[in-house]
Motif scaffolding. Structure first.
Motif, PDB file in Angstrom:
ATOM      1  N   ALA A   1      48.739 -14.559  20.486  1.00  0.00           N
ATOM      2  CA  ALA A   1      48.057 -14.034  18.929  1.00  0.00           C
ATOM      3  C   ALA A   1      49.300 -13.011  18.078  1.00  0.00           C
ATOM      4  O   ALA A   1      48.991 -12.973  17.355  1.00  0.00           O
ATOM      5  N   GLU A   2      49.502 -12.011  18.574  1.00  0.00           N
ATOM      6  CA  GLU A   2      50.450 -11.384  18.039  1.00  0.00           C
ATOM      7  C   GLU A   2      51.815 -11.703  17.048  1.00  0.00           C
ATOM      8  O   GLU A   2      51.980 -11.652  15.764  1.00  0.00           O
ATOM      9  N   ALA A   3      52.538 -13.068  18.121  1.00  0.00           N
ATOM     10  CA  ALA A   3      53.162 -13.563  17.107  1.00  0.00           C
ATOM     11  C   ALA A   3      52.913 -14.209  16.082  1.00  0.00           C
ATOM     12  O   ALA A   3      53.180 -14.303  14.255  1.00  0.00           O
ATOM     13  N   GLU A   4      51.061 -14.889  15.597  1.00  0.00           N
ATOM     14  CA  GLU A   4      50.392 -14.867  14.948  1.00  0.00           C
ATOM     15  C   GLU A   4      50.287 -13.539  13.672  1.00  0.00           C
ATOM     16  O   GLU A   4      49.512 -14.126  12.607  1.00  0.00           O
ATOM     17  N   GLY A   5      50.358 -12.347  14.130  1.00  0.00           N
ATOM     18  CA  GLY A   5      50.261 -11.849  13.609  1.00  0.00           C
ATOM     19  C   GLY A   5      49.048 -10.323  13.284  1.00  0.00           C
ATOM     20  O   GLY A   5      48.481  -9.298  12.844  1.00  0.00           O
ATOM     21  N   PHE A   6      48.567 -11.025  14.516  1.00  0.00           N
ATOM     22  CA  PHE A   6      46.894 -10.382  15.190  1.00  0.00           C
ATOM     23  C   PHE A   6      47.246  -9.152  15.940  1.00  0.00           C
ATOM     24  O   PHE A   6      48.819  -9.030  16.814  1.00  0.00           O
ATOM     25  N   ALA A   7      46.220  -7.705  16.045  1.00  0.00           N
ATOM     26  CA  ALA A   7      46.885  -6.463  16.575  1.00  0.00           C
ATOM     27  C   ALA A   7      45.371  -6.747  17.608  1.00  0.00           C
ATOM     28  O   ALA A   7      44.975  -7.440  17.421  1.00  0.00           O
ATOM     29  N   MET A   8      46.470  -6.316  19.395  1.00  0.00           N
ATOM     30  CA  MET A   8      45.576  -6.448  19.862  1.00  0.00           C
ATOM     31  C   MET A   8      44.198  -5.107  20.021  1.00  0.00           C
ATOM     32  O   MET A   8      44.984  -3.972  19.873  1.00  0.00           O
ATOM     33  N   THR A   9      43.591  -5.243  20.785  1.00  0.00           N
ATOM     34  CA  THR A   9      42.785  -3.758  21.516  1.00  0.00           C
ATOM     35  C   THR A   9      42.908  -3.978  22.653  1.00  0.00           C
ATOM     36  O   THR A   9      41.663  -4.909  23.271  1.00  0.00           O
ATOM     37  N   ASP A  10      42.785  -3.093  24.015  1.00  0.00           N
ATOM     38  CA  ASP A  10      42.514  -3.434  24.827  1.00  0.00           C
ATOM     39  C   ASP A  10      40.950  -3.414  25.392  1.00  0.00           C
ATOM     40  O   ASP A  10      40.053  -1.914  25.195  1.00  0.00           O
ATOM     41  N   LEU A  11      39.999  -4.513  25.681  1.00  0.00           N
ATOM     42  CA  LEU A  11      39.153  -3.628  25.970  1.00  0.00           C
ATOM     43  C   LEU A  11      38.302  -3.759  26.758  1.00  0.00           C
ATOM     44  O   LEU A  11      36.582  -3.699  27.199  1.00  0.00           O
ATOM     45  N   THR A  12      39.832  -3.631  27.678  1.00  0.00           N
ATOM     46  CA  THR A  12      38.568  -3.132  29.312  1.00  0.00           C
ATOM     47  C   THR A  12      38.486  -1.726  29.961  1.00  0.00           C
ATOM     48  O   THR A  12      38.342  -0.778  30.641  1.00  0.00           O
ATOM     49  N   ARG A  13      39.616  -0.815  28.253  1.00  0.00           N
ATOM     50  CA  ARG A  13      39.732   0.517  28.615  1.00  0.00           C
ATOM     51  C   ARG A  13      38.117   1.243  28.216  1.00  0.00           C
ATOM     52  O   ARG A  13      36.901   0.669  27.459  1.00  0.00           O
ATOM     53  N   ASN A  14      37.651   2.548  28.758  1.00  0.00           N
ATOM     54  CA  ASN A  14      35.995   2.862  28.363  1.00  0.00           C
ATOM     55  C   ASN A  14      36.117   3.254  27.591  1.00  0.00           C
ATOM     56  O   ASN A  14      37.311   3.329  26.569  1.00  0.00           O
ATOM     57  N   GLY A  15      35.490   2.641  26.421  1.00  0.00           N
ATOM     58  CA  GLY A  15      34.715   3.456  24.730  1.00  0.00           C
ATOM     59  C   GLY A  15      35.296   1.905  24.346  1.00  0.00           C
ATOM     60  O   GLY A  15      34.548   2.196  23.035  1.00  0.00           O
ATOM     61  N   ALA A  16      35.784   0.924  24.525  1.00  0.00           N
ATOM     62  CA  ALA A  16      36.181   0.120  23.106  1.00  0.00           C
ATOM     63  C   ALA A  16      35.446  -0.692  22.652  1.00  0.00           C
ATOM     64  O   ALA A  16      35.566  -1.240  21.705  1.00  0.00           O
ATOM     65  N   LEU A  17      34.142  -1.083  23.423  1.00  0.00           N
ATOM     66  CA  LEU A  17      33.174  -1.638  22.383  1.00  0.00           C
ATOM     67  C   LEU A  17      32.257  -0.680  21.708  1.00  0.00           C
ATOM     68  O   LEU A  17      31.595  -1.063  20.798  1.00  0.00           O
ATOM     69  N   GLU A  18      32.491   0.731  21.433  1.00  0.00           N
ATOM     70  CA  GLU A  18      31.911   1.088  20.784  1.00  0.00           C
ATOM     71  C   GLU A  18      31.840   0.821  19.191  1.00  0.00           C
ATOM     72  O   GLU A  18      32.861   0.940  18.282  1.00  0.00           O
ATOM     73  N   GLY A  19      30.445   1.322  18.999  1.00  0.00           N
ATOM     74  CA  GLY A  19      30.113   0.348  17.264  1.00  0.00           C
ATOM     75  C   GLY A  19      30.902  -0.873  17.213  1.00  0.00           C
ATOM     76  O   GLY A  19      30.695  -1.212  15.611  1.00  0.00           O
ATOM     77  N   VAL A  20      30.541  -2.105  18.006  1.00  0.00           N
ATOM     78  CA  VAL A  20      30.651  -3.347  17.823  1.00  0.00           C
ATOM     79  C   VAL A  20      29.813  -4.024  17.634  1.00  0.00           C
ATOM     80  O   VAL A  20      28.526  -3.814  18.233  1.00  0.00           O
ATOM     81  N   ALA A  21      29.445  -5.024  17.192  1.00  0.00           N
ATOM     82  CA  ALA A  21      28.215  -5.282  17.083  1.00  0.00           C
ATOM     83  C   ALA A  21      28.092  -6.777  17.723  1.00  0.00           C
ATOM     84  O   ALA A  21      27.182  -6.486  18.078  1.00  0.00           O
ATOM     85  N   PHE A  22      29.032  -7.519  18.275  1.00  0.00           N
ATOM     86  CA  PHE A  22      28.625  -8.265  19.019  1.00  0.00           C
ATOM     87  C   PHE A  22      30.612  -8.727  19.816  1.00  0.00           C
ATOM     88  O   PHE A  22      31.148  -8.650  19.054  1.00  0.00           O
ATOM     89  N   LEU A  23      30.480  -9.485  20.786  1.00  0.00           N
ATOM     90  CA  LEU A  23      31.052  -9.305  22.017  1.00  0.00           C
ATOM     91  C   LEU A  23      31.464 -11.227  21.872  1.00  0.00           C
ATOM     92  O   LEU A  23      30.736 -11.632  21.815  1.00  0.00           O
ATOM     93  N   VAL A  24      32.253 -11.831  21.293  1.00  0.00           N
ATOM     94  CA  VAL A  24      32.868 -13.188  21.519  1.00  0.00           C
ATOM     95  C   VAL A  24      33.094 -13.685  22.532  1.00  0.00           C
ATOM     96  O   VAL A  24      34.395 -13.033  22.731  1.00  0.00           O
ATOM     97  N   VAL A  25      33.183 -14.457  23.616  1.00  0.00           N
ATOM     98  CA  VAL A  25      34.118 -14.659  24.430  1.00  0.00           C
ATOM     99  C   VAL A  25      34.236 -16.229  24.291  1.00  0.00           C
ATOM    100  O   VAL A  25      33.508 -17.462  23.957  1.00  0.00           O
ATOM    101  N   SER A  26      35.492 -16.365  25.157  1.00  0.00           N
ATOM    102  CA  SER A  26      35.459 -18.486  25.252  1.00  0.00           C
ATOM    103  C   SER A  26      35.431 -18.410  26.515  1.00  0.00           C
ATOM    104  O   SER A  26      34.597 -17.939  27.510  1.00  0.00           O
ATOM    105  N   PRO A  27      34.729 -19.703  26.107  1.00  0.00           N
ATOM    106  CA  PRO A  27      34.112 -20.715  26.512  1.00  0.00           C
ATOM    107  C   PRO A  27      34.881 -20.682  28.857  1.00  0.00           C
ATOM    108  O   PRO A  27      33.433 -20.195  29.818  1.00  0.00           O
ATOM    109  N   GLY A  28      36.045 -20.248  28.681  1.00  0.00           N
ATOM    110  CA  GLY A  28      35.942 -19.921  30.427  1.00  0.00           C
ATOM    111  C   GLY A  28      35.970 -19.098  31.669  1.00  0.00           C
ATOM    112  O   GLY A  28      36.502 -18.937  32.185  1.00  0.00           O
ATOM    113  N   ILE A  29      35.416 -18.255  30.213  1.00  0.00           N
ATOM    114  CA  ILE A  29      35.778 -16.857  31.548  1.00  0.00           C
ATOM    115  C   ILE A  29      33.708 -16.887  31.653  1.00  0.00           C
ATOM    116  O   ILE A  29      33.081 -16.753  30.758  1.00  0.00           O
TER     117      ILE A  29
END
Length: 473
Positions: free
Chosen positions: A48-76
């Motif tokens: 994903a980074e090679a395609e130009g996307f930046a990563m945000t570690d969603l596993t850290r505390n507070g990472a979802l603050e202010g997030v409108a919704f979470l989109v999950v891939s089907p295998g998870i």
């Protein structure tokens, strides 16, 4: 690409960066969202980074603050056997969880449709077995009839990677239980249910949860037309719940083997003939017996489902029949890959469970059966009543010896590798026999997926026949 609507200036998190996850990220950015992306796999993050996307570690505390919704891939997993920790935190915080299918259904229709002569339509196909073939067959029939059509979902492209709809276009989606169980919007024009057999039970908490995930396709949005396979009790229940009585032709009942005459609309196959009945009389019939791309009763069920879906879209029986006859079949699903001296070699690597292997075994006579791999719970003992057409079994992979104990007195040989199994079966097969790969097991002991297993089978057949390897697709 289909830009996601209603996300301008909003912060949206995406968990899982496989095919569907990356397509979702692109579609969110196109819709004006701020996308926060994460995948537990370093390899997926690097891609994903090679395609130009930046990563945000969603596993850290507070990472979802202010997030409108979470989109999950089907295998998870989000519920059973245990929710992923990011999803668990989202639910604890009241952050809505959705997937790309839900985003597709809320974003597909646009203002551009106001200028169309005919609104685009969506056909969504689910079920345990046959949904890929049924989806591809519907797409093929529509294409052969000159109708604009795209195909996506669990087959082909991610749904948000589709092109914006054209005037009168039909989008055909294959949807797995992983995709239907979480989508917050499910509004197809035509919904198709092929059949139900045990699969993914750990993910759904049992058979009831598995069926409930499939049933959402019919209960959430209410399709204009429902095509429902009624050869199992779950299908009969679903048809009963969806319609307003036997005469309600918004439900098209489909069967392979049972004559369905007392309904408003039904399509069934018996003894190789497809019949369409409406309001108590037969209106069309097709001889399926000589269609090489659709061998066996299970493929006749797929043909009935595809026929019913296309009829509900306004196609006539003759143009549907033309599409059925020109359909070559899908790779790794009852795929004829070679023939020599009256011996056919058939690749059904997609038969990863007992039910799908049973359908393959019933499609042919005089079988040299290659089976095995990473066996599933219960093994293959349930296949014993269907082994009368098997001349000999050639067992491979991790479960070869376990399978040998479960097939009774059937002649068999422990081959372990695909190369030895194909070589031995080819050497012993005679005219009129079929060397059939129908593993009844997962592939992960020897291959990364069922496609690679099927490709190995095809390569070994080509070597035996002294031919270049066939094209899997």
């Amino acid at each position: 690409m289909i830009p996601v609507q209603g996300v301008q200036g909003r912060k949206v998190a995406v968990l899982g960066l496989g095919r569907s996850g990356l397509a979702t990220a692109r579609a969110l950015l196109a819709g004006g969202a701020e996308a926060l992306l994460w995948d537990d796999s370093p390899e997926s993050r690097a891609k994903a980074e090679a395609e130009g996307f930046a990563m945000t570690d969603l596993t850290r505390n507070g990472a979802l603050e202010g997030v409108a919704f979470l989109v999950v891939s089907p295998g998870i997993p989000h519920l059973y056997p245990a929710p992923h920790k990011v999803i668990a935190r989202a639910m604890e915080a009241g952050v809505p969880v959705d997937n790309d299918i839900g985003l597709f259904f809320r974003s597909f229709a646009t203002k551009a449709w106001d200028g169309f002569d005919q609104a685009p339509r969506v056909v969504a196909v689910t079920g345990s077995n046959g949904k890929s073939t049924t989806t591809a067959l519907i797409r093929h029939i529509l294409d052969e009839a000159g109708r604009p059509v795209q195909m996506a979902g669990n087959i082909g492209r991610g749904v948000l990677d589709l092109d914006p709809a054209r005037d009168g276009e039909v989008v055909v989606l294959e949807l797995s239980s992983y995709q239907t169980e979480l989508a917050r919007a499910l509004t197809p024009d035509v919904a198709v249910f092929t059949n139900l057999s045990p699969d993914h039970l750990d993910r759904h908490g049992g058979m009831g949860g598995y069926f409930a995930a499939k049933r959402r396709l019919f209960s959430e949005g209410g399709p204009d037309r429902a095509v429902i396979g009624v050869d199992e009790v779950e299908g009969r229940f679903l048809a009963d719940q969806t319609g307003e009585g036997a005469a309600d032709d918004r439900v098209i009942r489909v069967s392979s083997g049972t004559k369905l005459e007392g309904f408003g609309w039904a399509v069934f196959a018996r003894k190789g003939f497809l019949a369409e009945w409406r309001k108590g009389r037969q209106v069309a019939a097709i001889d399926l017996r000589d269609i090489k791309g659709l061998p066996g009763a299970h493929n006749h069920q797929n043909a009935c489902a595809a026929y019913a879906a296309c009829r509900s879209l306004g196609l006539g029986p003759k143009e549907i029949e033309g599409g059925l006859r020109s359909f070559a079949g899908l790779p790794h699903r009852s795929q004829l890959v070679g023939e020599r001296g009256g011996v056919r070699f058939v690749n059904d690597s997609k038969a990863t469970n007992v039910d799908s292997a049973a359908k393959a075994l019933q499609a042919f006579d005089k079988i040299r059966w290659i089976a095995g791999g990473m066996g599933k719970e219960g093994g293959i003992a349930a296949l014993q009543p269907l082994l009368g057409s098997v001349v000999k079994a050639y067992l491979i992979g991790h479960s070869a010896r376990d399978f040998a104990l479960q097939i009774g007195d059937l002649p068999h040989e422990i081959c372990e590798t695909m190369a030895r199994a194909v070589a031995r079966a080819a050497a012993e097969a005679g005219p009129g026999e079929v060397v059939l790969l129908a593993p009844a097991a997962a592939s992960f002991d020897q291959y990364p997926n069922f496609e690679k297993r099927g490709e190995d089978f095809m390569a070994q057949v080509a070597a035996v026949l002294g031919q270049p390897p066939a094209d899997a697709g």
